[in-house]
Design an enzyme around this catalytic site. Structure first.
Site, PDB file in Angstrom:
ATOM      1  N   HIS A   1       0.842  -1.215   0.000  1.00 51.18           N
ATOM      2  CA  HIS A   1       0.000   0.000   0.000  1.00 51.18           C
ATOM      3  C   HIS A   1       0.870   1.256   0.000  1.00 51.18           C
ATOM      4  O   HIS A   1       1.895   1.319   0.677  1.00 51.18           O
ATOM      5  CB  HIS A   1      -0.899   0.019   1.234  1.00 51.18           C
ATOM      6  CG  HIS A   1      -2.136  -0.822   1.083  1.00 51.18           C
ATOM      7  ND1 HIS A   1      -3.069  -0.616   0.091  1.00 51.18           N
ATOM      8  CD2 HIS A   1      -2.599  -1.866   1.826  1.00 51.18           C
ATOM      9  CE1 HIS A   1      -4.052  -1.480   0.217  1.00 51.18           C
ATOM     10  NE2 HIS A   1      -3.790  -2.267   1.266  1.00 51.18           N
TER      11      HIS A   1
ATOM     12  N   CYS B   1       0.107   1.687  -5.762  1.00 48.71           N
ATOM     13  CA  CYS B   1      -0.923   2.486  -6.443  1.00 48.71           C
ATOM     14  C   CYS B   1      -0.457   3.929  -6.594  1.00 48.71           C
ATOM     15  O   CYS B   1       0.342   4.436  -5.821  1.00 48.71           O
ATOM     16  CB  CYS B   1      -2.225   2.465  -5.651  1.00 48.71           C
ATOM     17  SG  CYS B   1      -2.954   0.824  -5.472  1.00 48.71           S
TER      18      CYS B   1
ATOM     19  N   ARG C   1      -0.639   2.317 -11.522  1.00 50.97           N
ATOM     20  CA  ARG C   1       0.389   1.638 -10.755  1.00 50.97           C
ATOM     21  C   ARG C   1       1.721   2.345 -10.971  1.00 50.97           C
ATOM     22  O   ARG C   1       2.023   2.813 -12.075  1.00 50.97           O
ATOM     23  CB  ARG C   1       0.518   0.168 -11.143  1.00 50.97           C
ATOM     24  CG  ARG C   1      -0.736  -0.652 -10.928  1.00 50.97           C
ATOM     25  CD  ARG C   1      -1.046  -0.809  -9.428  1.00 50.97           C
ATOM     26  NE  ARG C   1      -2.217  -1.670  -9.210  1.00 50.97           N
ATOM     27  CZ  ARG C   1      -3.449  -1.198  -9.084  1.00 50.97           C
ATOM     28  NH1 ARG C   1      -3.674   0.106  -9.176  1.00 50.97           N
ATOM     29  NH2 ARG C   1      -4.443  -2.044  -8.894  1.00 50.97           N
TER      30      ARG C   1
END
Length: 449
Positions: free
Chosen positions: A348, A417, A426
């Site tokens: 993340h 991300c 991405r």
């Protein structure tokens, strides 16, 4: 003062034939300056006594005479109210004095220019009743007046209403005279604004009692007091928006703050567990179950220390603050210990521990260290792809296109991300292995410094 001498035929101490001759008493009377203020014996100087009755004025007023009765003849004792008023209040003009022929109580007041009555003579003209007196003129210039002297009576047989008497003592308005001042007051009363009665009520003035409403008026007032459907709907919509805003605020707080706290706690416990297992010899290199931690990543420049688990499951791996290894199906990649291949991982960038939040700050040559049970594998950052489609899986191939690598080797690929707080695209960071160090030789230089 010379004493009164008796006349012939009288008895008692004043019997005729006393020491003084006849006519002495009359001469003494003529020498008096004011017979009213210096009365003869037996007479009264108070204006509250009437000449014809000898009673106080308030007693005599209780039995007023009417015009139909016979004129009253004074019984030798007569007092001049006009002279009494002049002596007490000073000279009175024609406007302030009573009109000719008026009466005060039952005493006759002669008008200006009329001959003064002689004591013992009958009163000139008939006597009118108290109700037949004319209004007193200039009443506001008199210092002290009784209610009787201020009363303005109606002419006999008239139907006109009696004027108001209490405005001087009670503070009421004077009787209407039709003059300029009265018209101005009436105009001010008509031009009074609607809010003035309320201000008068707030100031302490007694409010007039409201008239009772009919049943129809009461129903209309009740309907008017109720909120309209539009108002109710607007309130409901407002409450919904407020509730939604509070929920959104709580959700944002949870995502940006609480998830990081929870993920850091879980990732910290997992890191300690992995290190304890390595120290106890309970783990061995090989195949790991999905969600099982097997390595630790160090990025010294970003101060990142995060466990690496098998798989990229969002709930079991990524949302727990760990870094996931692509190890399933077509996305399966090599392990760090492999002699050739691409070790690809995901993490993340925002929330849930956000271990890859600042990987865009890495520059070529920055070290990335993978710690396993047997060795330390050191990679150097080689290139970065700021943005690509989530479906571009070629970035984790053995020789990723666009990475700058020309042939097979031992590579590492970091994916996350972008932009921040979204998952639209991405970001890719590639690195090349430059050192493999067994744990028995200690930590590499990248972690020692």
């Amino acid at each position: 003062m010379t004493s009164r001498r008796p006349h012939a035929g009288q008895e008692g101490p004043y019997a005729q034939g006393a020491s003084e001759p006849d006519g002495t008493f009359e001469a003494a009377v003529e020498q008096l300056a004011d017979p009213l203020n210096d009365p003869l014996p037996g007479q009264h100087t108070s204006p509250w006594f009437r000449a014809e009755t000898g009673q106080p004025d308030d007693v005599a007023r209780q039995t007023p005479r009417t015009a139909a009765q016979e004129p009253v003849e004074p019984s030798g004792e007569w007092y001049d109210p006009e002279g009494y008023r002049r002596d007490w209040y000073g000279p009175q003009g024609p406007e302030s004095g009573p009109a000719a022929g008026t009466v005060q109580g039952t005493a006759v007041i002669p008008g200006p220019g009329a001959p003064a009555p002689v004591p013992g003579a009958p009163a000139p003209g008939p006597v009118r009743s108290v109700t037949d007196v004319s209004p007193v003129q200039g009443d506001e210039t008199v210092a002290l007046r009784t209610a009787d002297t201020r009363r303005a009576a109606r002419p006999a047989g008239s139907d006109a209403p009696e004027p108001a008497l209490g405005h001087l003592s009670t503070g009421g308005e004077p009787p209407s005279t039709g003059g300029r001042a009265e018209r101005r007051r009436a105009a001010r009363g008509r031009g009074r604004r609607r809010g003035e009665p309320r201000r008068a009520a707030e100031a302490g003035a007694p409010a007039e009692p409201a008239a009772p409403m009919s049943r129809l008026e009461a129903r209309r007032a009740a309907r008017a007091a109720k909120d309209s459907p539009a108002v109710v709907a607007s309130r409901v919509v407002g409450e919904v928006f407020i509730t939604f805003g509070v929920l959104m605020l709580l959700f944002v707080t949870y995502q940006l703050w609480w998830t990081n706290i929870r993920a850091d706690q879980i990732a910290g416990r997992e890191t300690n567990k992995i290190q304890d297992d390595w120290a106890n010899g309970e783990r061995s290199p090989g195949v790991f179950a999905p969600g099982q931690g097997f390595a630790i990543m160090h990025i010294p420049k970003l101060d990142v220390v995060a466990p690496i688990a098998e798989g990229i499951d969002k709930e079991k791996v990524l949302d727990r603050g760990m870094i996931g290894h692509y190890a399933e199906g077509k996305l399966k990649t090599a392990m760090p210990s492999a002699k050739q291949g691409n070790f690809a991982v995901a993490g993340h960038r925002n929330t849930h521990g956000e271990p890859f939040r600042y990987i865009n700050r890495l520059e070529p040559g920055d070290p990335i260290v993978i710690e396993t049970q047997d060795a330390y594998y050191t990679y150097e950052m080689a290139s970065i792809l700021p943005q690509t489609s989530p479906s571009n899986v070629a970035v984790i191939d053995e020789v990723p296109p666009g990475s700058g690598f020309t042939g097979p080797g031992r590579y590492i690929t970091l994916t996350t991300c972008t932009p921040e707080f979204t998952s639209t695209y991405r970001m890719i960071v590639w690195g090349k292995m430059v050192d493999e160090r067994p744990r028995s030789k200690g930590k590499p230089d990248a972690l020692v410094g």
